[in-house]
Structures are given as C-alpha cells and as structure tokens.
Motif scaffolding. Sequence first.
Motif, PDB file in Angstrom:
ATOM      1  N   THR A  52       0.781  -1.195   0.072  1.00  0.00           N
ATOM      2  CA  THR A  52      -0.036   0.196  -0.068  1.00  0.00           C
ATOM      3  C   THR A  52       0.797   1.323  -0.202  1.00  0.00           C
ATOM      4  O   THR A  52       0.388   2.365  -0.317  1.00  0.00           O
ATOM      5  N   ARG A  53       2.206   1.220   0.234  1.00  0.00           N
ATOM      6  CA  ARG A  53       3.139   2.320   0.384  1.00  0.00           C
ATOM      7  C   ARG A  53       3.443   2.820  -1.222  1.00  0.00           C
ATOM      8  O   ARG A  53       4.189   3.691  -1.327  1.00  0.00           O
ATOM      9  N   ILE A  54       3.072   1.972  -2.261  1.00  0.00           N
ATOM     10  CA  ILE A  54       3.523   2.350  -3.522  1.00  0.00           C
ATOM     11  C   ILE A  54       3.068   3.809  -4.032  1.00  0.00           C
ATOM     12  O   ILE A  54       3.749   4.572  -4.595  1.00  0.00           O
ATOM     13  N   THR A  55       1.916   4.222  -3.764  1.00  0.00           N
ATOM     14  CA  THR A  55       1.385   5.507  -4.116  1.00  0.00           C
ATOM     15  C   THR A  55       2.071   6.639  -3.307  1.00  0.00           C
ATOM     16  O   THR A  55       2.496   7.689  -4.075  1.00  0.00           O
ATOM     17  N   GLU A  56       2.382   6.242  -2.154  1.00  0.00           N
ATOM     18  CA  GLU A  56       3.086   7.226  -1.221  1.00  0.00           C
ATOM     19  C   GLU A  56       4.668   7.423  -2.079  1.00  0.00           C
ATOM     20  O   GLU A  56       5.290   8.547  -2.009  1.00  0.00           O
ATOM     21  N   ILE A  57       5.218   6.235  -2.379  1.00  0.00           N
ATOM     22  CA  ILE A  57       6.894   6.259  -2.900  1.00  0.00           C
ATOM     23  C   ILE A  57       6.546   7.120  -4.157  1.00  0.00           C
ATOM     24  O   ILE A  57       7.374   8.042  -4.244  1.00  0.00           O
ATOM     25  N   GLU A  58       5.453   6.752  -5.177  1.00  0.00           N
ATOM     26  CA  GLU A  58       5.601   7.612  -6.353  1.00  0.00           C
ATOM     27  C   GLU A  58       5.292   8.934  -6.074  1.00  0.00           C
ATOM     28  O   GLU A  58       5.927   9.739  -6.860  1.00  0.00           O
ATOM     29  N   GLU A  59       4.650   9.580  -5.170  1.00  0.00           N
ATOM     30  CA  GLU A  59       4.540  10.955  -4.937  1.00  0.00           C
ATOM     31  C   GLU A  59       5.694  11.604  -4.239  1.00  0.00           C
ATOM     32  O   GLU A  59       6.232  12.640  -4.712  1.00  0.00           O
ATOM     33  N   GLU A  60       6.501  10.830  -3.657  1.00  0.00           N
ATOM     34  CA  GLU A  60       7.753  11.362  -3.357  1.00  0.00           C
ATOM     35  C   GLU A  60       8.841  11.378  -4.316  1.00  0.00           C
ATOM     36  O   GLU A  60       9.832  12.240  -4.287  1.00  0.00           O
ATOM     37  N   VAL A  61       8.925  10.437  -5.142  1.00  0.00           N
ATOM     38  CA  VAL A  61       9.866  10.198  -6.152  1.00  0.00           C
ATOM     39  C   VAL A  61       9.495  10.827  -7.373  1.00  0.00           C
ATOM     40  O   VAL A  61      10.325  11.059  -8.605  1.00  0.00           O
ATOM     41  N   LYS A  62       8.226  11.059  -7.531  1.00  0.00           N
ATOM     42  CA  LYS A  62       7.831  11.628  -8.672  1.00  0.00           C
ATOM     43  C   LYS A  62       7.704  11.193 -10.033  1.00  0.00           C
ATOM     44  O   LYS A  62       8.161  11.751 -11.039  1.00  0.00           O
ATOM     45  N   ALA A  96      16.759   7.097  -1.278  1.00  0.00           N
ATOM     46  CA  ALA A  96      17.271   7.072  -0.033  1.00  0.00           C
ATOM     47  C   ALA A  96      16.273   8.135   0.892  1.00  0.00           C
ATOM     48  O   ALA A  96      16.418   8.068   2.186  1.00  0.00           O
ATOM     49  N   SER A  97      15.811   9.241   0.381  1.00  0.00           N
ATOM     50  CA  SER A  97      15.085  10.422   1.043  1.00  0.00           C
ATOM     51  C   SER A  97      13.591   9.887   1.233  1.00  0.00           C
ATOM     52  O   SER A  97      13.005  10.662   1.835  1.00  0.00           O
ATOM     53  N   THR A  98      13.154   8.954   0.677  1.00  0.00           N
ATOM     54  CA  THR A  98      11.865   8.685   0.735  1.00  0.00           C
ATOM     55  C   THR A  98      11.539   7.999   2.195  1.00  0.00           C
ATOM     56  O   THR A  98      12.424   7.358   2.723  1.00  0.00           O
ATOM     57  N   LYS A  99      10.329   8.068   2.607  1.00  0.00           N
ATOM     58  CA  LYS A  99       9.717   7.796   3.902  1.00  0.00           C
ATOM     59  C   LYS A  99       9.948   6.131   4.273  1.00  0.00           C
ATOM     60  O   LYS A  99      10.108   5.649   5.308  1.00  0.00           O
ATOM     61  N   ALA A 100       9.523   5.517   3.137  1.00  0.00           N
ATOM     62  CA  ALA A 100       9.422   3.942   3.046  1.00  0.00           C
ATOM     63  C   ALA A 100      10.678   3.698   3.367  1.00  0.00           C
ATOM     64  O   ALA A 100      11.001   2.390   3.993  1.00  0.00           O
ATOM     65  N   GLY A 135      12.628   1.495   6.663  1.00  0.00           N
ATOM     66  CA  GLY A 135      12.906   0.200   6.453  1.00  0.00           C
ATOM     67  C   GLY A 135      11.917  -0.619   5.903  1.00  0.00           C
ATOM     68  O   GLY A 135      11.872  -1.913   5.783  1.00  0.00           O
ATOM     69  N   LYS A 136      11.075   0.016   4.988  1.00  0.00           N
ATOM     70  CA  LYS A 136       9.789  -0.874   4.317  1.00  0.00           C
ATOM     71  C   LYS A 136      10.363  -1.359   2.939  1.00  0.00           C
ATOM     72  O   LYS A 136       9.846  -2.123   2.105  1.00  0.00           O
ATOM     73  N   ILE A 137      11.334  -0.620   2.253  1.00  0.00           N
ATOM     74  CA  ILE A 137      11.783  -0.963   0.928  1.00  0.00           C
ATOM     75  C   ILE A 137      13.428  -0.849   0.969  1.00  0.00           C
ATOM     76  O   ILE A 137      14.117  -0.267   1.922  1.00  0.00           O
ATOM     77  N   TYR A 138      13.914  -1.656   0.097  1.00  0.00           N
ATOM     78  CA  TYR A 138      15.486  -1.706  -0.140  1.00  0.00           C
ATOM     79  C   TYR A 138      15.849  -1.993  -1.364  1.00  0.00           C
ATOM     80  O   TYR A 138      15.116  -2.640  -2.159  1.00  0.00           O
TER      81      TYR A 138
END
Length: 352
Positions: free
Chosen positions: A50-60, A82-86, A90-93
Amino acid sequence: MDEKAASVSKLPLPVAFLEFLARNGVDPSIYIAASQSTPRYIRLKPGCGTRITEIEEEVKCKVRKVSWLPNFYFLQPDVQIASTKAYQEGKIYGIDAASGAAVVALNVLPGDHILDLCAAPGAKLCMILDLIGCSGSVTGVDVARHRLAASRTMLRKYGLGDRCRLFVADGTIFSFIPPRVQSNFILGMDEESEIYKEWTHRRPCKERKRVAKARENASSQPFVKTQDPELIFYGSNSGVVGLRKSEVFRSVDDLEILQFGYDKLKLLTNGFRLLKVGGFLVYSTCSLTVAQNEDVVEQFLSQNLSAEMVEVEDATGWPCSPARIPKTLRFDPSTSFTSGLFIAKFTKLTIR
C-alpha cells in the motif's frame, strides 16, 4: 565501422577490461544496454504494497511491479530512494531483480538454515531473512569486514537480524554448522570459555580495546586463510546467545555435516561440503564469462559424485536465457533488463 562497433568504441571502459571481455567471448555492447536501459529495482517488505502510491508521490515517477518476481518493483534508473519515508522506515530496499531471482531459486522455506558464503553487501541476506520468517536461521560470511559491517547495518535498519549471525571469514574454508545443534555434541566443554550474551553494539570498554587491537594487528597483515573467523553480529534467536565460544567455533566432521549441515546455501565447493544430504545449493555469480560460470560448474560436477544439477522450478516466465549447461540460467542487461547474473542449482545425494 558499423553503428554497434562505434558505440562500443565510445564506451568508458578501460582498454584492459575490453581485452579481458574479448578473451572471454563477452560482447562489450552489453554494457551499452546496462547503461541505457537497466531500471532501478526495489523490494518491498511483505505487507507494504500500500506504500507504492506514497513512494510515487515522493520520487515523482511511476513505480511499476515486476510481473515475474513477487514484491519487486522498478523505477527509472536515475531515481533516488534514500530520501523516501518508506526507505527511512525500512519498508523498501534496493536489490537488483537478478539477485532476487537467485534467492528465489533457493526456494527458501520457514525453518530453513541457510548459509551465504559471499554475503556482503547484504540485500540478499535481507530477502532471505524476510522469507524464513519466525523460524530457521541465516549465516552470512564475507572476507571483507567493512562490507560485512555494512550488511550488519542493513539488517539492523530493516529489523531483520533476529535470526542471523555474521562471520568475517574466508568462505572457501569456513567450517561451522548451524549452532542449533552444537550443544548436543559438546562433551567436557571449557568452563572458562566466554558465553555469548545478547548482542549489543555498545561493548564494554575493555572489550572494545581488545577488538580494536586485534583489528589493527589484522589490518597490518595480508588476509590469510588460516585467520580465525570473527563473529561480528548475532541476533537474539540466531542460536548463538547462551552458547560458549568453544561451542560456536568448534571443528565438525563430515558425518555431522551430512546430518546437521545447512539446508540451503550459496557458493560452491566448500559450500557443498557444508550442505546436508537433500539440501540445496545455488551457485550464482555476477560474471558474464564462461570461465567463471559453466567451466567452474563442469569441473565441480566431475569432482563431486554426490552433486546433482536440478531445475530452478520458479524460473518459468523469467526473462533470462539458458546457459551452456542444461538447467543453468543467465541474466544480462540486454535480455533481462537486469544486471548480469549466472545461476546454477544443485542438491546433495547419498552415495551408496
């Protein structure tokens, strides 16, 4: 000069490396594909889709799912995560899809005891630990202490170190089986031997000085294969806490390994020795040369009658090509849109 040759001539590769590729039959133009089209891959911890949308918004930019590899996604190659909240939580690597395929080839199951004899920088360790869940254990070994220390940082960042132990050691001679069974075999153990308590990065001053001095002495000498392994990390459920040093660092014989060795592991000759009967070994390299892949496998099979090649069952639908030896696989930037990787899988038979 044709267009392909012209492109190759413009590659920012050292002449010596180009000569090496030519000697080993590797087309240098593959590095054109690597530089121009290989995307950035990430793996989400299970349950974090469910964090995908949030990541997309952060990395544009759009984050797309890798259809052939669970929990993997890809982005444009120049995107920084590296600057994303996820990432910070520690939710993505970051981990290349080909490396993820090598882990999937192991068919990791909860409860497995797995050995990675070339563990740094640690992304595969994280994935393996995700897959074993709340049972089993993982032993990571690497000859480079600073690289393995980086792996330790990753495990702690992602909260995945509970069932892991990390040894600085030469993987070609590493010879310890999972500590889960060792106390069953200790007779008259040394009562003065150090007992491992819960691991902490805050060590007593006396111990820090001892370790620093040992490290200083080691750094002034070239690494030799007889150098004692160094245990630099162990989780609370890794099987180490409560054991004496003499239990963890003890010699094991071949019969004990056949019964109580590792269920699954990576590397080859020494790794196969430490594999129990019926266990699985994945040999993977990031090399594209036949000399470091198929030639090594053929020599290994000729010298180990109890070794048998097996199919990578999950490989159906993977964007890779068959290697020269049946049942082995190759990933490369132009075919797979990943980094280069060779995969071979073995099992250990009982010799009658």
